[in-house]
Design an enzyme around this catalytic site. Structure first.
Site, PDB file in Angstrom:
ATOM      1  N   ASN A 108       0.858  -1.187   0.000  1.00  0.00           N
ATOM      2  CA  ASN A 108       0.000   0.000   0.000  1.00  0.00           C
ATOM      3  C   ASN A 108       0.895   1.238   0.000  1.00  0.00           C
ATOM      4  O   ASN A 108       1.484   1.579   1.017  1.00  0.00           O
ATOM      5  CB  ASN A 108      -0.893  -0.043   1.259  1.00  0.00           C
ATOM      6  CG  ASN A 108      -1.716   1.217   1.425  1.00  0.00           C
ATOM      7  OD1 ASN A 108      -1.821   2.035   0.513  1.00  0.00           O
ATOM      8  ND2 ASN A 108      -2.301   1.386   2.611  1.00  0.00           N
TER       9      ASN A 108
ATOM     10  N   LYS B  51       0.073   4.314  -0.375  1.00  0.00           N
ATOM     11  CA  LYS B  51      -0.572   5.527   0.170  1.00  0.00           C
ATOM     12  C   LYS B  51      -0.323   6.709  -0.778  1.00  0.00           C
ATOM     13  O   LYS B  51      -0.287   6.513  -1.990  1.00  0.00           O
ATOM     14  CB  LYS B  51      -0.067   5.784   1.588  1.00  0.00           C
ATOM     15  CG  LYS B  51      -0.189   4.520   2.457  1.00  0.00           C
ATOM     16  CD  LYS B  51       0.048   4.733   3.901  1.00  0.00           C
ATOM     17  CE  LYS B  51      -0.126   3.400   4.624  1.00  0.00           C
ATOM     18  NZ  LYS B  51       0.020   3.489   6.054  1.00  0.00           N
TER      19      LYS B  51
ATOM     20  N   HIS C 236      -9.513   1.484   4.961  1.00  0.00           N
ATOM     21  CA  HIS C 236      -8.222   1.626   5.637  1.00  0.00           C
ATOM     22  C   HIS C 236      -8.378   2.598   6.808  1.00  0.00           C
ATOM     23  O   HIS C 236      -9.147   3.556   6.727  1.00  0.00           O
ATOM     24  CB  HIS C 236      -7.177   2.147   4.636  1.00  0.00           C
ATOM     25  CG  HIS C 236      -5.796   2.111   5.212  1.00  0.00           C
ATOM     26  ND1 HIS C 236      -5.327   3.098   6.050  1.00  0.00           N
ATOM     27  CD2 HIS C 236      -4.803   1.205   5.100  1.00  0.00           C
ATOM     28  CE1 HIS C 236      -4.091   2.789   6.423  1.00  0.00           C
ATOM     29  NE2 HIS C 236      -3.751   1.640   5.860  1.00  0.00           N
TER      30      HIS C 236
ATOM     31  N   SER D 292       3.438  -1.820  10.454  1.00  0.00           N
ATOM     32  CA  SER D 292       4.890  -1.895  10.620  1.00  0.00           C
ATOM     33  C   SER D 292       5.475  -3.276  10.314  1.00  0.00           C
ATOM     34  O   SER D 292       6.376  -3.753  11.003  1.00  0.00           O
ATOM     35  CB  SER D 292       5.305  -1.431  12.020  1.00  0.00           C
ATOM     36  OG  SER D 292       4.936  -0.084  12.206  1.00  0.00           O
TER      37      SER D 292
ATOM     38  N   GLU E  85      -5.406  -4.495  10.961  1.00  0.00           N
ATOM     39  CA  GLU E  85      -4.344  -3.499  11.107  1.00  0.00           C
ATOM     40  C   GLU E  85      -4.598  -2.660  12.362  1.00  0.00           C
ATOM     41  O   GLU E  85      -5.379  -1.698  12.326  1.00  0.00           O
ATOM     42  CB  GLU E  85      -4.328  -2.564   9.895  1.00  0.00           C
ATOM     43  CG  GLU E  85      -4.135  -3.275   8.578  1.00  0.00           C
ATOM     44  CD  GLU E  85      -3.566  -2.334   7.526  1.00  0.00           C
ATOM     45  OE1 GLU E  85      -2.444  -2.563   7.095  1.00  0.00           O
ATOM     46  OE2 GLU E  85      -4.250  -1.351   7.170  1.00  0.00           O
TER      47      GLU E  85
ATOM     48  N   GLY F  35       2.827  -1.023   4.332  1.00  0.00           N
ATOM     49  CA  GLY F  35       2.891   0.374   3.914  1.00  0.00           C
ATOM     50  C   GLY F  35       4.333   0.772   3.662  1.00  0.00           C
ATOM     51  O   GLY F  35       4.903   0.497   2.602  1.00  0.00           O
TER      52      GLY F  35
ATOM     53  N   GLY G  51       2.599   2.583  10.695  1.00  0.00           N
ATOM     54  CA  GLY G  51       3.569   3.651  10.474  1.00  0.00           C
ATOM     55  C   GLY G  51       4.311   4.083  11.736  1.00  0.00           C
ATOM     56  O   GLY G  51       4.986   5.101  11.747  1.00  0.00           O
TER      57      GLY G  51
ATOM     58  N   GLU H 263      -6.675   4.987   7.799  1.00  0.00           N
ATOM     59  CA  GLU H 263      -6.444   6.406   7.461  1.00  0.00           C
ATOM     60  C   GLU H 263      -7.686   6.999   6.796  1.00  0.00           C
ATOM     61  O   GLU H 263      -8.002   8.168   6.984  1.00  0.00           O
ATOM     62  CB  GLU H 263      -5.198   6.534   6.568  1.00  0.00           C
ATOM     63  CG  GLU H 263      -3.926   6.327   7.398  1.00  0.00           C
ATOM     64  CD  GLU H 263      -2.762   5.706   6.660  1.00  0.00           C
ATOM     65  OE1 GLU H 263      -2.750   5.701   5.420  1.00  0.00           O
ATOM     66  OE2 GLU H 263      -1.850   5.197   7.354  1.00  0.00           O
TER      67      GLU H 263
HETATM   68  P1  PGA Z   1       2.850   0.460   7.625  1.00  0.00           P
HETATM   69  O1  PGA Z   1       1.388   0.662   6.999  1.00  0.00           O
HETATM   70  O2  PGA Z   1       3.381  -0.840   7.108  1.00  0.00           O
HETATM   71  O3  PGA Z   1       3.643   1.649   7.151  1.00  0.00           O
HETATM   72  O4  PGA Z   1       2.694   0.445   9.125  1.00  0.00           O
HETATM   73  C1  PGA Z   1       0.505  -0.421   6.872  1.00  0.00           C
HETATM   74  C2  PGA Z   1      -0.806   0.042   6.269  1.00  0.00           C
HETATM   75  O5  PGA Z   1      -1.240   1.164   6.563  1.00  0.00           O
HETATM   76  O6  PGA Z   1      -1.436  -0.687   5.473  1.00  0.00           O
END
Ligand code: PGA
Length: 258
Positions: free
Chosen positions: A9, A11, A95, A213, A167, A234, A173, A97
């Site tokens: 992903n 983003k 998601h 992460s 998640e 991500g 992140g 976000e």
């Molecule tokens: P991240 O994001 O691996 O940067 O923690 C995962 C995601 O938001 O799908």
């Protein structure tokens, strides 16, 4: 047997040029890997260019969001038909976000999910609790409600294509990953709810990814858990090299450069 699925992903990252470079490198890094499913989720503007690079590879293409209507006066939204035309077969829905910054609700995700299934997409529906919710012992309740509401009246045979991404918001992140045990506990809960909603066969075949992460250093332990069927990645998917090391978690050579 559930085929593990790894999603990258991206983003709101990468210009068209950068996106092309990343998938060219990814193609080279992973070669013809067959035992897992790999998908990239570039920003909308790069979909066409990435599709061209991925032609004749096993790597799938997906969108990070979509609207449920096929066309109309919905300024700023993107239709499922437009995404199909751009070569997408996968779509991320709900998601955290989108939920946190853009007011996405379970009801809206439910409408998007129904449209996605009807039109032949493989939808990745995201669920996960916030840190305060986990601290208050509410993680399981929050995830159960998200899942039940997102899947409300979703019972067509196409639901077999569904993928759930667990998640935890506090792990996205932040560099902080759920422990394999914490993740497994939630994945088990999700599978139990799928069993209750969709029956034994579907509950056993629907894939549940972990996200938050994920890195080359922690993927192996996560993948050892019986109900973890891949990862939504991500930050570590922005570089072809680290994403490829995650995808090749089984392969000793992938640990070469750790
Ligand atoms: P991240 O994001 O691996 O940067 O923690 C995962 C995601 O938001 O799908």
């Amino acid at each position: 047997m559930r085929t593990p699925i790894f999603g990258g992903n991206w983003k709101m990252h990468k210009t068209v040029k950068e996106a092309i470079h990343t998938v060219e490198d990814l193609k080279e890094e992973i070669g013809n890997i067959e035992e897992v499913e790999v998908v990239v989720f570039p920003p909308f503007t790069a979909l066409n260019a990435v599709k061209a690079v991925l032609k004749e590879t096993q790597i799938g293409l997906g969108a990070q969001n979509m609207y449920w209507e096929e066309k109309g006066a919905y300024t700023g939204e993107i239709s499922p038909l437009m995404l199909l035309e751009a070569g997408c077969r996968y779509v991320i829905l709900g998601h955290s976000e989108r939920r946190g910054y853009f007011g996405e609700t379970n009801l809206r995700i439910n409408k998007k999910l129904k449209a996605a299934l009807e039109l032949g997409f493989v939808p990745l529906v995201c669920v996960g609790e916030k840190l305060e919710e986990r601290r208050k012992g509410k993680a399981k309740g929050v995830v159960a409600t998200q899942l039940r509401e997102c899947l409300e009246k979703v019972n067509s045979p196409e639901v077999q294509r569904l993928v759930i991404a667990y998640e935890p918001v506090w792990a996205i992140g932040t560099g902080e990953t759920a422990t394999p045990q914490q993740a497994q506990e939630m994945h088990r809960l999700i599978r139990d709810i799928l069993l209750e909603l969709l029956g034994e066969e579907l509950a056993a075949s629907i894939r549940i990814q972990y996200g938050g992460s994920v890195k080359p250093e922690n993927i192996k332990d996560l993948m050892r858990q019986p109900d973890i069927d891949g990862a939504l990645v991500g930050g570590a998917s922005l570089q072809a090299r680290s994403f490829a090391r995650i995808i090749r978690y089984k392969n000793k050579n992938s640990l070469r450069n750790i």
